[in-house]
Motif scaffolding. Structure first.
Motif, short mmCIF file in Angstrom:
data_model
loop_
_atom_site.label_atom_id
_atom_site.label_comp_id
_atom_site.label_asym_id
_atom_site.label_seq_id
_atom_site.Cartn_x
_atom_site.Cartn_y
_atom_site.Cartn_z
N ILE A 1 0.84 -1.20 0.00
CA ILE A 1 0.00 0.00 0.00
C ILE A 1 0.87 1.24 0.00
CG2 ILE A 1 -1.66 1.34 1.37
CD1 ILE A 1 -2.86 -1.32 2.27
N THR A 2 0.66 2.10 -0.97
CA THR A 2 1.42 3.34 -1.08
C THR A 2 0.45 4.51 -1.19
OG1 THR A 2 1.54 3.13 -3.50
CG2 THR A 2 3.37 2.20 -2.22
N ALA A 3 0.99 5.73 -1.05
CA ALA A 3 0.15 6.92 -1.07
C ALA A 3 0.83 8.03 -1.86
CB ALA A 3 -0.14 7.39 0.35
N ASP A 4 0.02 8.93 -2.38
CA ASP A 4 0.54 10.10 -3.08
C ASP A 4 0.86 11.24 -2.12
OD1 ASP A 4 -0.33 9.03 -5.83
OD2 ASP A 4 -2.23 9.12 -4.74
N LEU A 5 0.17 11.23 -0.97
CA LEU A 5 0.31 12.30 0.01
C LEU A 5 0.26 11.67 1.40
CD1 LEU A 5 0.43 15.43 0.40
CD2 LEU A 5 -2.07 15.40 0.45
N ILE A 6 1.25 11.96 2.24
CA ILE A 6 1.31 11.40 3.58
C ILE A 6 1.51 12.52 4.59
CG2 ILE A 6 2.48 9.81 5.14
CD1 ILE A 6 3.36 8.16 2.77
N GLU A 7 0.64 12.55 5.58
CA GLU A 7 0.77 13.54 6.66
C GLU A 7 1.31 12.85 7.90
OE1 GLU A 7 -1.85 16.49 9.56
OE2 GLU A 7 -2.84 14.92 8.40
N ILE A 8 2.34 13.44 8.52
CA ILE A 8 2.94 12.92 9.74
C ILE A 8 2.59 13.85 10.90
CG2 ILE A 8 5.07 12.24 10.90
CD1 ILE A 8 4.55 10.58 8.46
N ASP A 9 1.81 13.35 11.84
CA ASP A 9 1.43 14.19 12.98
C ASP A 9 1.12 13.30 14.19
OD1 ASP A 9 0.86 16.40 14.49
OD2 ASP A 9 -1.14 16.72 13.66
N ALA A 10 2.08 12.47 14.54
CA ALA A 10 1.89 11.56 15.69
C ALA A 10 2.81 12.01 16.82
CB ALA A 10 2.16 10.13 15.26
N GLY A 11 3.82 11.21 17.19
CA GLY A 11 4.74 11.59 18.26
C GLY A 11 5.59 12.78 17.86
N HIS A 12 5.86 13.67 18.81
CA HIS A 12 6.60 14.89 18.51
C HIS A 12 8.03 14.88 19.00
CE1 HIS A 12 2.35 16.87 18.51
NE2 HIS A 12 2.64 16.31 17.35
N ASP A 13 8.49 13.81 19.63
CA ASP A 13 9.89 13.69 20.00
C ASP A 13 10.69 13.25 18.78
OD1 ASP A 13 10.45 10.45 20.45
OD2 ASP A 13 8.36 11.08 20.71
N PHE A 14 12.00 13.42 18.85
CA PHE A 14 12.85 13.12 17.69
C PHE A 14 12.75 11.67 17.25
CE2 PHE A 14 16.91 11.31 16.24
CZ PHE A 14 17.01 11.95 15.01
N ILE A 15 12.85 10.73 18.19
CA ILE A 15 12.86 9.32 17.82
C ILE A 15 11.55 8.93 17.14
CG2 ILE A 15 12.92 6.96 18.72
CD1 ILE A 15 15.63 8.29 18.71
N SER A 16 10.41 9.36 17.69
CA SER A 16 9.12 9.03 17.09
C SER A 16 8.98 9.64 15.71
CB SER A 16 7.98 9.51 18.00
OG SER A 16 8.00 8.87 19.24
N ALA A 17 9.29 10.93 15.59
CA ALA A 17 9.15 11.60 14.30
C ALA A 17 10.11 11.01 13.27
CB ALA A 17 9.40 13.10 14.46
N TRP A 18 11.33 10.71 13.69
CA TRP A 18 12.32 10.13 12.78
C TRP A 18 11.84 8.77 12.26
CZ3 TRP A 18 16.45 11.25 9.96
CH2 TRP A 18 17.28 10.21 9.54
N GLY A 19 11.34 7.93 13.15
CA GLY A 19 10.85 6.62 12.73
C GLY A 19 9.66 6.73 11.79
N ASP A 20 8.71 7.62 12.13
CA ASP A 20 7.52 7.77 11.29
C ASP A 20 7.88 8.29 9.89
OD1 ASP A 20 5.94 6.87 13.34
OD2 ASP A 20 5.28 8.87 13.98
N ILE A 21 8.75 9.27 9.83
CA ILE A 21 9.12 9.84 8.53
C ILE A 21 9.83 8.80 7.67
CG2 ILE A 21 10.56 11.57 7.38
CD1 ILE A 21 10.04 13.39 9.84
#
Length: 309
Positions: free
Chosen positions: A230-250
């Motif tokens: 499953i892939t997407a054309d547009l992805i919004e990242i707005d979950a954990g705001h600490d570095f480790i969480s954001a880095w993993g999500d991105i």
């Protein structure tokens, strides 16, 4: 008795003088060794003293230093076509049936509000700007809460007459202590009804054909989406705001972004600064030759504008 034939100087040296000479030499040797050891211990090499710690962004020049942060889960060899995205989620997550069917069950009705919408930065102009530009067939939202931004994106796609499917990835557990601020979100036997209120919101706005939840943690959910193709054309990242969480999500989200797609997110300008989301975004952009754009409080990485060395 035979006369001693040794020279006079040698005959005059006593055993005591020999002992003194050897002892003095030993003492000198010990003192010299101690002095050299002390100097080498208290005076580290000049290179170690003067070398400053590496800035975080220099890690991009030493990929081995980031091995523990890399995502290595396998992905499908080819992406699913957009029209198979929702059927795949329904089959693999909800046993082939819609989670909205016969919702809410009678025992939950009295615990849910007809609608309860709350978000942060959920109505920014960035959503219309990007949806109008990308015209996405599939959007993945990483971090949903009560669905404010997802439902806003539904309205934008309707205005633009787009047939867009939105997947909302969230464990729908909130965060420790979030009910101190949201006491009206009920709890039954320790189960906070965030997921159920989100579904009620989707039903209220008649968006069940456009929005589908994926109720897992962002890490495990993104890896499974990649595994399922499953892939997407547009992805919004707005979950954990600490570095480790954001880095993993991105990093995980980038693997399921279609070529030329856009990944974006909230909280680029916060007090956390380079200790949180901004640090993760800046480092990721540098490592992948991407240009960072900002739109209000949101950061944007448009892969169609990737810099080529």
């Amino acid at each position: 008795m035979k006369e001693d034939q040794r020279p006079l100087q040698q005959r005059n040296k006593s055993p005591t003088s020999k002992l003194f000479t050897r002892g003095a030499a030993y003492v000198v040797l010990v003192l010299l060794s101690y002095t050299l050891g002390y100097l080498s211990h208290t005076s580290p090499p000049q290179q170690q003293q003067l070398q400053p710690p590496s800035p975080v962004f220099q890690l991009a020049d030493s990929p081995s230093q980031l091995d523990n942060f890399r995502v290595t889960a396998p992905c499908a060899n080819s992406p699913l076509p957009p029209h198979l995205v929702f059927p795949t989620i329904l089959d693999r997550v909800f046993n082939g049936s819609s989670p909205y069917s016969n919702f809410p069950p009678p025992y939950l009705s009295s615990f849910l509000k007809q609608k309860r919408i709350k978000g942060w930065g959920s109505y920014g102009a960035v959503f219309q700007h990007l949806i109008k530009r990308v015209k996405p067939q599939v959007i993945i939202e990483v971090g949903t809460f009560l669905g404010a931004s997802a439902l806003h994106m539904v309205n934008v796609t309707r205005e633009l007459r787009l047939q867009t499917q939105i997947l909302c990835l969230d464990d729908f557990r909130g965060w420790p202590g979030f009910r101190d601020r949201f006491k009206d979100i009920k709890m039954i036997n320790g189960d906070v009804l965030l997921f159920q209120q989100f579904m009620q919101n989707v039903i209220y706005f008649n968006a069940t054909g456009s929005v589908l939840p994926v109720p897992f943690s962002t890490a495990s959910g993104l890896e499974k989406l990649c595994e399922w193709g499953i892939t997407a054309d547009l992805i919004e990242i707005d979950a954990g705001h600490d570095f480790i969480s954001a880095w993993g999500d991105i990093n995980r989200a980038y693997r399921i972004l279609r070529p030329g797609g856009v990944i974006f997110g909230h909280d680029y300008f916060t007090m956390a600064d380079n200790r949180g989301v901004r640090r993760a975004v800046n480092l990721f952009a540098q490592m992948n030759n991407l240009k960072i754009q900002t739109d209000g409080q949101h950061w944007v990485l448009d892969t169609s504008l990737a810099k080529h060395n």
